[in-house]
Design a protein around this motif. Structure first.
Motif, PDB file in Angstrom:
ATOM      1  N   GLU A 538      -3.744  34.593  39.770  1.00  0.00           N
ATOM      2  CA  GLU A 538      -4.239  33.648  40.771  1.00  0.00           C
ATOM      3  C   GLU A 538      -5.742  33.783  40.929  1.00  0.00           C
ATOM      4  OE1 GLU A 538      -3.557  33.759  45.335  1.00  0.00           O
ATOM      5  OE2 GLU A 538      -1.966  32.472  44.529  1.00  0.00           O
ATOM      6  N   LEU A 539      -6.437  32.657  41.094  1.00  0.00           N
ATOM      7  CA  LEU A 539      -7.880  32.627  41.271  1.00  0.00           C
ATOM      8  C   LEU A 539      -8.232  31.941  42.587  1.00  0.00           C
ATOM      9  CD1 LEU A 539      -8.995  31.391  37.722  1.00  0.00           C
ATOM     10  CD2 LEU A 539      -8.787  33.762  38.500  1.00  0.00           C
ATOM     11  N   ASN A 540      -9.386  32.328  43.143  1.00  0.00           N
ATOM     12  CA  ASN A 540      -9.978  31.608  44.263  1.00  0.00           C
ATOM     13  C   ASN A 540     -11.290  31.041  43.739  1.00  0.00           C
ATOM     14  OD1 ASN A 540     -10.758  30.559  46.723  1.00  0.00           O
ATOM     15  ND2 ASN A 540     -11.448  32.538  47.554  1.00  0.00           N
ATOM     16  N   SER A 541     -11.232  29.815  43.238  1.00  0.00           N
ATOM     17  CA  SER A 541     -12.384  29.267  42.537  1.00  0.00           C
ATOM     18  C   SER A 541     -12.345  27.747  42.619  1.00  0.00           C
ATOM     19  CB  SER A 541     -12.377  29.746  41.079  1.00  0.00           C
ATOM     20  OG  SER A 541     -13.588  29.427  40.437  1.00  0.00           O
ATOM     21  N   VAL A 542     -13.065  27.103  41.706  1.00  0.00           N
ATOM     22  CA  VAL A 542     -13.152  25.635  41.682  1.00  0.00           C
ATOM     23  C   VAL A 542     -12.292  25.119  40.526  1.00  0.00           C
ATOM     24  CG1 VAL A 542     -14.699  23.651  41.531  1.00  0.00           C
ATOM     25  CG2 VAL A 542     -15.507  25.780  42.582  1.00  0.00           C
ATOM     26  N   PRO A 543     -11.088  24.652  40.779  1.00  0.00           N
ATOM     27  CA  PRO A 543     -10.210  24.228  39.678  1.00  0.00           C
ATOM     28  C   PRO A 543     -10.765  23.058  38.882  1.00  0.00           C
ATOM     29  CG  PRO A 543      -9.299  23.590  41.815  1.00  0.00           C
ATOM     30  CD  PRO A 543     -10.444  24.512  42.107  1.00  0.00           C
ATOM     31  N   GLY A 544     -11.548  22.178  39.558  1.00  0.00           N
ATOM     32  CA  GLY A 544     -12.120  21.048  38.831  1.00  0.00           C
ATOM     33  C   GLY A 544     -13.029  21.491  37.706  1.00  0.00           C
ATOM     34  N   ALA A 545     -13.789  22.584  37.926  1.00  0.00           N
ATOM     35  CA  ALA A 545     -14.658  23.105  36.871  1.00  0.00           C
ATOM     36  C   ALA A 545     -13.833  23.630  35.704  1.00  0.00           C
ATOM     37  CB  ALA A 545     -15.548  24.216  37.431  1.00  0.00           C
ATOM     38  N   TYR A 546     -12.728  24.350  36.001  1.00  0.00           N
ATOM     39  CA  TYR A 546     -11.859  24.844  34.927  1.00  0.00           C
ATOM     40  C   TYR A 546     -11.261  23.687  34.145  1.00  0.00           C
ATOM     41  CZ  TYR A 546     -12.006  29.725  36.427  1.00  0.00           C
ATOM     42  OH  TYR A 546     -12.402  30.994  36.706  1.00  0.00           O
ATOM     43  N   SER A 547     -10.893  22.613  34.852  1.00  0.00           N
ATOM     44  CA  SER A 547     -10.314  21.449  34.170  1.00  0.00           C
ATOM     45  C   SER A 547     -11.311  20.856  33.180  1.00  0.00           C
ATOM     46  CB  SER A 547      -9.910  20.402  35.198  1.00  0.00           C
ATOM     47  OG  SER A 547      -9.485  19.213  34.556  1.00  0.00           O
ATOM     48  N   GLN A 548     -12.575  20.695  33.613  1.00  0.00           N
ATOM     49  CA  GLN A 548     -13.584  20.126  32.723  1.00  0.00           C
ATOM     50  C   GLN A 548     -13.881  21.063  31.556  1.00  0.00           C
ATOM     51  OE1 GLN A 548     -17.044  18.361  34.765  1.00  0.00           O
ATOM     52  NE2 GLN A 548     -15.871  18.519  36.657  1.00  0.00           N
ATOM     53  N   ILE A 549     -13.900  22.381  31.819  1.00  0.00           N
ATOM     54  CA  ILE A 549     -14.189  23.356  30.754  1.00  0.00           C
ATOM     55  C   ILE A 549     -13.116  23.307  29.678  1.00  0.00           C
ATOM     56  CG2 ILE A 549     -14.283  25.819  30.234  1.00  0.00           C
ATOM     57  CD1 ILE A 549     -15.670  26.174  32.973  1.00  0.00           C
ATOM     58  N   PHE A 550     -11.845  23.448  30.076  1.00  0.00           N
ATOM     59  CA  PHE A 550     -10.776  23.498  29.081  1.00  0.00           C
ATOM     60  C   PHE A 550     -10.597  22.149  28.392  1.00  0.00           C
ATOM     61  CE2 PHE A 550      -9.888  27.697  29.684  1.00  0.00           C
ATOM     62  CZ  PHE A 550      -9.472  28.062  30.974  1.00  0.00           C
ATOM     63  N   THR A 551     -10.780  21.042  29.129  1.00  0.00           N
ATOM     64  CA  THR A 551     -10.678  19.718  28.504  1.00  0.00           C
ATOM     65  C   THR A 551     -11.743  19.545  27.432  1.00  0.00           C
ATOM     66  OG1 THR A 551      -9.744  18.700  30.489  1.00  0.00           O
ATOM     67  CG2 THR A 551     -10.807  17.233  28.915  1.00  0.00           C
ATOM     68  N   ASN A 552     -13.002  19.899  27.760  1.00  0.00           N
ATOM     69  CA  ASN A 552     -14.085  19.760  26.787  1.00  0.00           C
ATOM     70  C   ASN A 552     -13.893  20.686  25.595  1.00  0.00           C
ATOM     71  OD1 ASN A 552     -16.045  17.742  27.640  1.00  0.00           O
ATOM     72  ND2 ASN A 552     -16.366  19.009  29.439  1.00  0.00           N
ATOM     73  N   LEU A 553     -13.400  21.913  25.825  1.00  0.00           N
ATOM     74  CA  LEU A 553     -13.200  22.848  24.715  1.00  0.00           C
ATOM     75  C   LEU A 553     -12.147  22.328  23.742  1.00  0.00           C
ATOM     76  CD1 LEU A 553     -13.323  26.334  26.501  1.00  0.00           C
ATOM     77  CD2 LEU A 553     -15.016  25.369  24.948  1.00  0.00           C
ATOM     78  N   VAL A 554     -11.010  21.853  24.281  1.00  0.00           N
ATOM     79  CA  VAL A 554      -9.933  21.364  23.405  1.00  0.00           C
ATOM     80  C   VAL A 554     -10.386  20.122  22.647  1.00  0.00           C
ATOM     81  CG1 VAL A 554      -7.617  20.372  23.357  1.00  0.00           C
ATOM     82  CG2 VAL A 554      -8.085  22.362  24.797  1.00  0.00           C
ATOM     83  N   LEU A 555     -11.010  19.164  23.348  1.00  0.00           N
ATOM     84  CA  LEU A 555     -11.472  17.943  22.673  1.00  0.00           C
ATOM     85  C   LEU A 555     -12.560  18.253  21.655  1.00  0.00           C
ATOM     86  CD1 LEU A 555     -11.570  15.386  25.627  1.00  0.00           C
ATOM     87  CD2 LEU A 555      -9.798  15.696  23.903  1.00  0.00           C
ATOM     88  N   ASN A 556     -13.420  19.231  21.951  1.00  0.00           N
ATOM     89  CA  ASN A 556     -14.467  19.623  21.007  1.00  0.00           C
ATOM     90  C   ASN A 556     -13.859  20.199  19.729  1.00  0.00           C
ATOM     91  OD1 ASN A 556     -17.494  20.219  20.613  1.00  0.00           O
ATOM     92  ND2 ASN A 556     -16.550  22.168  20.178  1.00  0.00           N
ATOM     93  N   SER A 557     -12.796  21.031  19.885  1.00  0.00           N
ATOM     94  CA  SER A 557     -12.132  21.587  18.703  1.00  0.00           C
ATOM     95  C   SER A 557     -11.475  20.492  17.879  1.00  0.00           C
ATOM     96  CB  SER A 557     -11.082  22.624  19.129  1.00  0.00           C
ATOM     97  OG  SER A 557     -11.686  23.775  19.664  1.00  0.00           O
ATOM     98  N   LEU A 558     -10.783  19.544  18.551  1.00  0.00           N
ATOM     99  CA  LEU A 558     -10.088  18.481  17.822  1.00  0.00           C
ATOM    100  C   LEU A 558     -11.073  17.576  17.089  1.00  0.00           C
ATOM    101  CD1 LEU A 558      -7.351  17.453  20.422  1.00  0.00           C
ATOM    102  CD2 LEU A 558      -7.102  18.962  18.448  1.00  0.00           C
ATOM    103  N   LEU A 559     -12.240  17.314  17.692  1.00  0.00           N
ATOM    104  CA  LEU A 559     -13.212  16.404  17.090  1.00  0.00           C
ATOM    105  C   LEU A 559     -14.031  17.086  15.999  1.00  0.00           C
ATOM    106  CD1 LEU A 559     -14.662  13.663  17.037  1.00  0.00           C
ATOM    107  CD2 LEU A 559     -16.171  14.521  18.843  1.00  0.00           C
ATOM    108  N   HIS A 560     -14.486  18.314  16.258  1.00  0.00           N
ATOM    109  CA  HIS A 560     -15.419  18.969  15.350  1.00  0.00           C
ATOM    110  C   HIS A 560     -14.767  20.040  14.468  1.00  0.00           C
ATOM    111  CE1 HIS A 560     -18.962  17.199  17.320  1.00  0.00           C
ATOM    112  NE2 HIS A 560     -18.310  17.386  18.464  1.00  0.00           N
ATOM    113  N   GLY A 561     -13.686  20.643  14.948  1.00  0.00           N
ATOM    114  CA  GLY A 561     -13.132  21.793  14.231  1.00  0.00           C
ATOM    115  C   GLY A 561     -12.170  21.449  13.122  1.00  0.00           C
ATOM    116  N   TYR A 562     -11.581  20.254  13.170  1.00  0.00           N
ATOM    117  CA  TYR A 562     -10.533  19.920  12.210  1.00  0.00           C
ATOM    118  C   TYR A 562     -10.777  18.539  11.627  1.00  0.00           C
ATOM    119  CZ  TYR A 562      -8.142  23.760  14.600  1.00  0.00           C
ATOM    120  OH  TYR A 562      -7.822  24.971  15.140  1.00  0.00           O
TER     121      TYR A 562
END
Length: 660
Positions: A538-562
């Motif tokens: 469990e975290l006490n943080s800003v979930p919206g920031a985590y959402s943007q981070i993981f979304t950008n990381l996954v989309l970046n891998s799909l677009l540039h990594g493969y």
């Protein structure tokens, strides 16, 4: 043939659908169609291939989103296996371009799930498809072809080997006579044996079936097969004759042509093909967007219609150069729009030659340089107003900062837009199925009310209605629950992505919700995502920031990594070290060189400019980690070895902010 079968014989129907509830609903409607229909259901393309090998079908109801299929290519594959088969596409995708493409590839119909609510209506579509289906010609090759192709006896042993086959496959007749036909089939194509043998046993042929066979050099060769049954003295075929054609160059040309056509059609520039007489033969969407003319209004017209009158001489000089096979390098000019206005463009002309090197026409490419011209004028004004240069420069810098902030915000909203698209895509099928079932139930209720009002209600009719109502309400309820679960899951992620509020949340559960919103994009790739995270973390943080981070990381891998159709795996691991959350994000894609790695967090830097890359995704990730979440980040990568990104973040952002 399927199109002329009598009404006394049941229609043989194959349902190719991976969703069991959708298949049950189709069978439910068919039961009410009022005509004998014998249907079988399979849930994959491989199962469909085996079904066609074991039996004959008049028509297939085909879903495009199969787990082992490739969208519209499924149509061509089924048509290649069974040319006489009529096909109706049934899909949740309501798109006119996809419908036209399906018909161009051989489908006789295109139905959107949820649009057909009555069995009689579905039967009408089926009968129309059967009527328009072109039956397969069953005649085999004539006597003039006795020295051509491969002849096999009833046991599949080669008894004839034509000179044409020796040229295509490299094997001599002495080597192949007496050998089993199966020795030419690669291991990955063994499922074709049962299909072809089954059709030959039923006296049916296989026409222009594109596949692969083993060449004498040990490599697989792209070929097109036409297999015909050979009549024997007794009833039934005594063997088969296979005509084989090397299509290696054809497939290469086809792929090159498709790639070139895709580039031309997707280009934002004006791309026009003309004859050596200057007549327009091709007009791309970019030309329509910039100049306003449609393809219908320009094809067959002289290209000088696009050139202002005072520049016709230059246009004729360009055409003369094309006739001499000389290109015209880029130069700035003007073209005339449909509304009579003119647009600044950068124009080039390239002669087009056929395979033998002969001149057949020319291609004109023109880029809209209006913005560039405006920038040049602005620069001239700035030089003329030198006394105010410093003030204007500062204003420009302020505008650039505002533009960067707006682009970063736009990147966030683009992520939210992708989430909305994911919601629409995911809930389309359950809602469509629910609408169909509810509409069908309403029709049955009206029939029951009418019979009751007329005093003709029978117990058997009431029993039948109750059975229908039970099935329909079960389908409606299960699909609405499915849609509700999806909406609730997406709702929290959407709220968080547009908010910077801090709250407590479980990381693993939140990651799963983020990946669910990305499911349509991940599903279009051959990449899987694995998560290793304690469900109780469990975290006490800003979930919206985590959402943007993981979304950008996954989309970046799909677009540039493969690359397209490349398989791979993204792994995300999170654990606690003291008061710090350590997140390791890895992909096994193509990795980065040292120069790209050094600039990965730079704003506006991208290796996919024009292919979906904005250059802001990883810049947003860096700012969120280091500023919003007060963390640290490092990245490691080498060409061919994927990418590893590690984040170290406080588990309690409130405590970190207070102490900081």
């Amino acid at each position: 043939m399927a199109a002329t079968q009598g009404a006394t014989r049941p229609i043989r129907l194959l349902i190719v659908e991976d969703m069991a509830t959708d298949a049950r609903l189709i069978q439910f409607l068919l039961d009410e169609a009022g005509r004998p229909i014998a249907s079988d259901h399979v849930s994959s393309m491989q199962a469909a291939v085996h079904a066609l090998a074991d039996a004959s079908y008049d028509l297939a109801l085909l879903d495009l989103g199969l787990p082992d299929g490739f969208g519209l290519e499924n149509i061509q594959r089924l048509k290649g296996l069974a040319p006489e088969l009529a096909i109706i596409v049934m899909t949740g995708l309501d798109d006119e371009q996809t419908a036209r493409s399906a018909q161009e590839r051989g489908a006789q119909g295109y139905l959107v799930k949820g649009s057909v609510t009555d069995g009689h209506e579905l039967l009408t579509h089926i009968e129309a498809a059967l009527a328009s289906s072109v039956g397969e010609l069953e005649a085999g090759p004539g006597d003039s072809n006795l020295r051509l192709g491969i002849e096999c006896n009833g046991e599949g042993v080669i008894t004839g080997w034509g000179e044409d086959v020796e040229q295509v496959m490299g094997f001599s007749a002495d080597r192949m006579l007496g050998q089993p036909m199966d020795c030419l089939i690669p291991a990955a194509r063994r499922d074709e044996i049962a299909l072809i043998d089954g059709r030959i046993r039923r006296g049916q042929s296989v026409r222009e079936f594109e596949t692969q066979r083993l060449h004498a050099d040990g490599r697989e060769r792209d070929v097109s097969l036409s297999v015909f049954p050979l009549s024997g003295a007794d009833a039934g075929p005594a063997g088969s004759r296979t005509m084989i054609r090397d299509i290696t160059e054809l497939k290469r040309d086809r792929a090159d042509a498709m790639q070139l056509a895709a580039i031309v059609e997707s280009s934002q520039d004006v791309i026009i093909a003309i004859t050596l007489d200057g007549i327009i033969t091709h007009w791309n969407p970019g030309a329509q967007n910039i100049l306003g003319y449609s393809a219908e209004n320009t094809k067959g017209q002289p290209f000088t219609m696009l050139i202002p009158g005072e520049r016709h001489r230059r246009a004729r000089e360009m055409l003369e150069q094309a006739r001499r096979g000389q290109p015209v390098t880029r130069f700035d000019g003007r073209m005339q729009r449909n509304d009579g206005s003119e647009v600044d463009v950068s124009i080039s002309l390239t002669p087009v030659r056929d395979r033998d090197g002969g001149l057949v026409g020319a291609a004109i490419v023109a880029s809209d340089i209006t913005e560039r011209k405006q920038a040049e004028l602005a620069l001239e004004r700035e030089v003329a107003e030198r006394t105010t240069a410093n003030r204007e420069l500062q204003a420009t810098l302020d505008q650039l900062r505002d533009a960067q902030d707006q682009l970063v915000q736009a990147e966030k909203m683009a992520s939210l837009g992708g989430l909305v698209a994911g919601v629409a895509h995911e809930i389309n099928t359950p809602v469509g199925v629910g609408v169909t079932a509810a509409s069908h139930l309403r029709i049955k209720l009206e029939d029951l009310q009418r019979a009751y009002a007329e005093g003709q209600l029978k117990r058997s009719q009431l029993d039948h209605f109750m059975e229908n109502a039970d099935q329909a309400t079960h389908i409606v309820l299960s699909n609405l629950r499915r849609a509700s679960e999806l909406i609730q899951s997406f709702k929290q992620v959407a709220v968080d992505q547009s908010s910077s509020e801090r709250r407590r949340f479980r990381l693993r559960e939140y990651i799963d919700e983020i990946l669910l919103s990305l499911k349509p994009r991940i599903k279009r790739s051959n990449v899987t995502v694995e998560v290793d995270c304690d469900p109780a973390l469990e975290l006490n943080s800003v979930p919206g920031a985590y959402s943007q981070i993981f979304t950008n990381l996954v989309l970046n891998s799909l677009l540039h990594g493969y690359e397209a159709q490349q398989t791979g795996c993204i792994r995300l691991r999170a654990d606690i070290q003291g008061q710090t959350l350590v997140v390791d994000y890895r992909d096994d894609g193509q990795g980065m060189d040292a120069e790209t790695l050094s600039r990965i967090f730079d704003p506006f830097f991208t290796t996919k400019r024009g292919s979906g890359g904005s250059g802001l995704g990883m810049h947003v990730v860096y700012n969120l980690i280091t500023q919003k979440l007060r963390g640290k980040v490092r990245v490691e990568s080498r060409p061919g070895q994927g990418m590893h990104l590690q984040m170290r973040l406080p588990i309690d952002l409130e405590q970190e902010t207070t102490h900081g």
